[in-house]
Design a protein around this motif. Structure first.
Motif, PDB file in Angstrom:
ATOM      1  N   ALA A 158       2.007 -17.804   1.487  1.00 40.18           N
ATOM      2  CA  ALA A 158       2.245 -17.114   2.767  1.00 40.18           C
ATOM      3  C   ALA A 158       3.663 -16.564   2.853  1.00 40.18           C
ATOM      4  O   ALA A 158       3.890 -15.508   3.459  1.00 40.18           O
ATOM      5  CB  ALA A 158       1.977 -18.058   3.932  1.00 40.18           C
ATOM      6  N   ASP A 159       4.619 -17.278   2.266  1.00 43.20           N
ATOM      7  CA  ASP A 159       6.005 -16.793   2.267  1.00 43.20           C
ATOM      8  C   ASP A 159       6.109 -15.502   1.460  1.00 43.20           C
ATOM      9  O   ASP A 159       6.797 -14.560   1.857  1.00 43.20           O
ATOM     10  CB  ASP A 159       6.943 -17.850   1.691  1.00 43.20           C
ATOM     11  N   TRP A 160       5.449 -15.478   0.312  1.00 43.46           N
ATOM     12  CA  TRP A 160       5.479 -14.273  -0.514  1.00 43.46           C
ATOM     13  C   TRP A 160       4.736 -13.121   0.149  1.00 43.46           C
ATOM     14  O   TRP A 160       5.172 -11.964   0.067  1.00 43.46           O
ATOM     15  CB  TRP A 160       4.884 -14.559  -1.893  1.00 43.46           C
ATOM     16  N   GLN A 161       3.649 -13.411   0.829  1.00 42.32           N
ATOM     17  CA  GLN A 161       2.931 -12.364   1.550  1.00 42.32           C
ATOM     18  C   GLN A 161       3.818 -11.775   2.642  1.00 42.32           C
ATOM     19  O   GLN A 161       3.845 -10.547   2.843  1.00 42.32           O
ATOM     20  CB  GLN A 161       1.639 -12.935   2.138  1.00 42.32           C
ATOM     21  N   ALA A 162       4.542 -12.649   3.342  1.00 43.25           N
ATOM     22  CA  ALA A 162       5.452 -12.164   4.382  1.00 43.25           C
ATOM     23  C   ALA A 162       6.571 -11.318   3.775  1.00 43.25           C
ATOM     24  O   ALA A 162       6.895 -10.233   4.284  1.00 43.25           O
ATOM     25  CB  ALA A 162       6.038 -13.349   5.153  1.00 43.25           C
ATOM     26  N   TRP A 163       7.132 -11.801   2.656  1.00 43.00           N
ATOM     27  CA  TRP A 163       8.255 -11.064   2.056  1.00 43.00           C
ATOM     28  C   TRP A 163       7.806  -9.705   1.527  1.00 43.00           C
ATOM     29  O   TRP A 163       8.516  -8.710   1.678  1.00 43.00           O
ATOM     30  CB  TRP A 163       8.910 -11.882   0.955  1.00 43.00           C
ATOM     31  N   ARG A 164       6.648  -9.647   0.910  1.00 46.78           N
ATOM     32  CA  ARG A 164       6.155  -8.356   0.411  1.00 46.78           C
ATOM     33  C   ARG A 164       5.965  -7.374   1.564  1.00 46.78           C
ATOM     34  O   ARG A 164       6.269  -6.177   1.446  1.00 46.78           O
ATOM     35  CB  ARG A 164       4.849  -8.539  -0.351  1.00 46.78           C
ATOM     36  N   ALA A 165       5.465  -7.870   2.699  1.00 43.66           N
ATOM     37  CA  ALA A 165       5.289  -7.001   3.866  1.00 43.66           C
ATOM     38  C   ALA A 165       6.644  -6.546   4.407  1.00 43.66           C
ATOM     39  O   ALA A 165       6.798  -5.399   4.850  1.00 43.66           O
ATOM     40  CB  ALA A 165       4.499  -7.728   4.952  1.00 43.66           C
ATOM     41  N   MET A 166       7.634  -7.428   4.357  1.00 44.98           N
ATOM     42  CA  MET A 166       8.982  -7.060   4.797  1.00 44.98           C
ATOM     43  C   MET A 166       9.586  -6.026   3.853  1.00 44.98           C
ATOM     44  O   MET A 166      10.275  -5.089   4.287  1.00 44.98           O
ATOM     45  CB  MET A 166       9.849  -8.317   4.886  1.00 44.98           C
ATOM     46  N   GLU A 167       9.340  -6.186   2.558  1.00 45.29           N
ATOM     47  CA  GLU A 167       9.810  -5.191   1.600  1.00 45.29           C
ATOM     48  C   GLU A 167       9.213  -3.825   1.898  1.00 45.29           C
ATOM     49  O   GLU A 167       9.906  -2.796   1.840  1.00 45.29           O
ATOM     50  CB  GLU A 167       9.452  -5.618   0.176  1.00 45.29           C
ATOM     51  N   THR A 168       7.937  -3.804   2.245  1.00 44.98           N
ATOM     52  CA  THR A 168       7.292  -2.542   2.604  1.00 44.98           C
ATOM     53  C   THR A 168       7.940  -1.939   3.841  1.00 44.98           C
ATOM     54  O   THR A 168       8.176  -0.716   3.905  1.00 44.98           O
ATOM     55  CB  THR A 168       5.790  -2.769   2.860  1.00 44.98           C
ATOM     56  N   ALA A 169       8.274  -2.782   4.816  1.00 48.95           N
ATOM     57  CA  ALA A 169       8.939  -2.298   6.024  1.00 48.95           C
ATOM     58  C   ALA A 169      10.293  -1.678   5.697  1.00 48.95           C
ATOM     59  O   ALA A 169      10.684  -0.660   6.278  1.00 48.95           O
ATOM     60  CB  ALA A 169       9.112  -3.444   7.022  1.00 48.95           C
TER      61      ALA A 169
END
Length: 290
Positions: free
Chosen positions: A142-153
């Motif tokens: 879940a942490d990596w999923q959140a970080w990948r989404a933040m990278e996209t942002a």
């Protein structure tokens, strides 16, 4: 409300072309005083605001109202402000959620950031921070999923910079090793008894990241009463709180303050006009061993 002319002259970090004030005003635990105190902080000269889309400990909508009022009145421009908010996972939230709890983590990140943008009535946040990993040790999927989404942002321009908070050295090392966009900021509670988070700070320096320290006063009451801190305060004609904040600046931290008093806000910003000597910085560092 009049804003000091000197505010525009505050020192800044340059982080990938983003001007980041050397001192941030933290808005946690302000509840129904959040708008008033954010307005007060801006009036005293703060140009960096730290918050989170986590109603459990922050009232981001109220912080946003203060920022919107300052900009819409013409007393400040958006370009003068550094706005930092956070995505907080379900484990750190209460029932007042800024996203759909049934949505995938990536969608939760998108919804949280969209809500923050609405609170501030802006098109872009300056810094978007992961409000801590979901595990005490290691990084969960879940942490990596959140970080990948933040990278996209960040890549799509919804935020200019990224950060992570409440993180251990091992977690930070793992994140930076596999991140597509590495953190620009690391925000941790900073305890003198733990060496002022020395190992994490050292890693940040090596990697070119800015360490943001919070609870510098509330986590270190013994330091405020230490003879060396008192001696330095007397030498410089400052308060012991100012000595701690100046030490933080001198070792390269970006400190946060959450004071609710206008005089203390002014005193906090006044630490930008003096410096400790290298020997005095070493003395403050050594208080971790006391």
């Amino acid at each position: 409300m009049n804003f000091p002319m000197s505010a525009a002259d505050l020192p800044f970090f340059d982080v990938d072309g983003v001007r980041v004030p050397r001192f941030l005003y933290g808005t946690a635990w302000k509840e129904d005083q959040s708008q008033r105190l954010t307005e007060l902080a801006l009036a005293q000269g703060f140009r960096g605001i730290d918050t989170a889309n986590q109603r459990k400990h922050y009232h981001e909508a109220a912080v946003g109202r203060a920022v919107v009022a300052a900009i819409s009145s013409g007393q400040l421009s958006r370009e003068q402000l550094f706005l930092q908010t956070k995505y907080t996972s379900l484990g750190g939230q209460d029932h007042r959620l800024p996203y759909d709890p049934a949505a995938p983590v990536a969608r939760q990140v998108e919804q949280s950031l969209a809500s923050s943008l609405q609170h501030f009535e802006v098109q872009q946040i300056d810094s978007f921070v992961l409000h801590g990993p979901t595990l005490r040790v290691g990084l969960a999927p879940a942490d990596w999923q959140a970080w990948r989404a933040m990278e996209t942002a960040q890549q799509t321009g919804l935020t200019r910079l990224l950060g992570v908070s409440n993180v251990s050295l091992e977690q930070l090392q793992a994140l930076t090793a596999d991140a597509h966009v590495r953190p620009h900021f690391v925000q941790n509670r900073c305890y003198a008894v733990d060496g002022w988070d020395r190992k994490v700070r050292a890693f940040c320096r090596e990697q070119g990241m800015i360490y943001q320290g919070f609870s510098l006063l509330t986590a270190n009451f013994k330091v405020l009463g230490h003879a060396d801190t008192i001696r330095l305060a007397r030498k410089y004609g400052r308060t012991v709180c100012q000595i701690v904040f100046r030490f933080a600046l001198d070792v390269g931290m970006l400190p946060l303050t959450g004071t609710s008093d206008a005089a203390n806000m002014q005193a906090d910003l006044a630490v930008l006009d003096f410096q400790l000597t290298p020997a005095e910085v070493s003395t403050m560092e050594s208080l971790a061993e006391w």
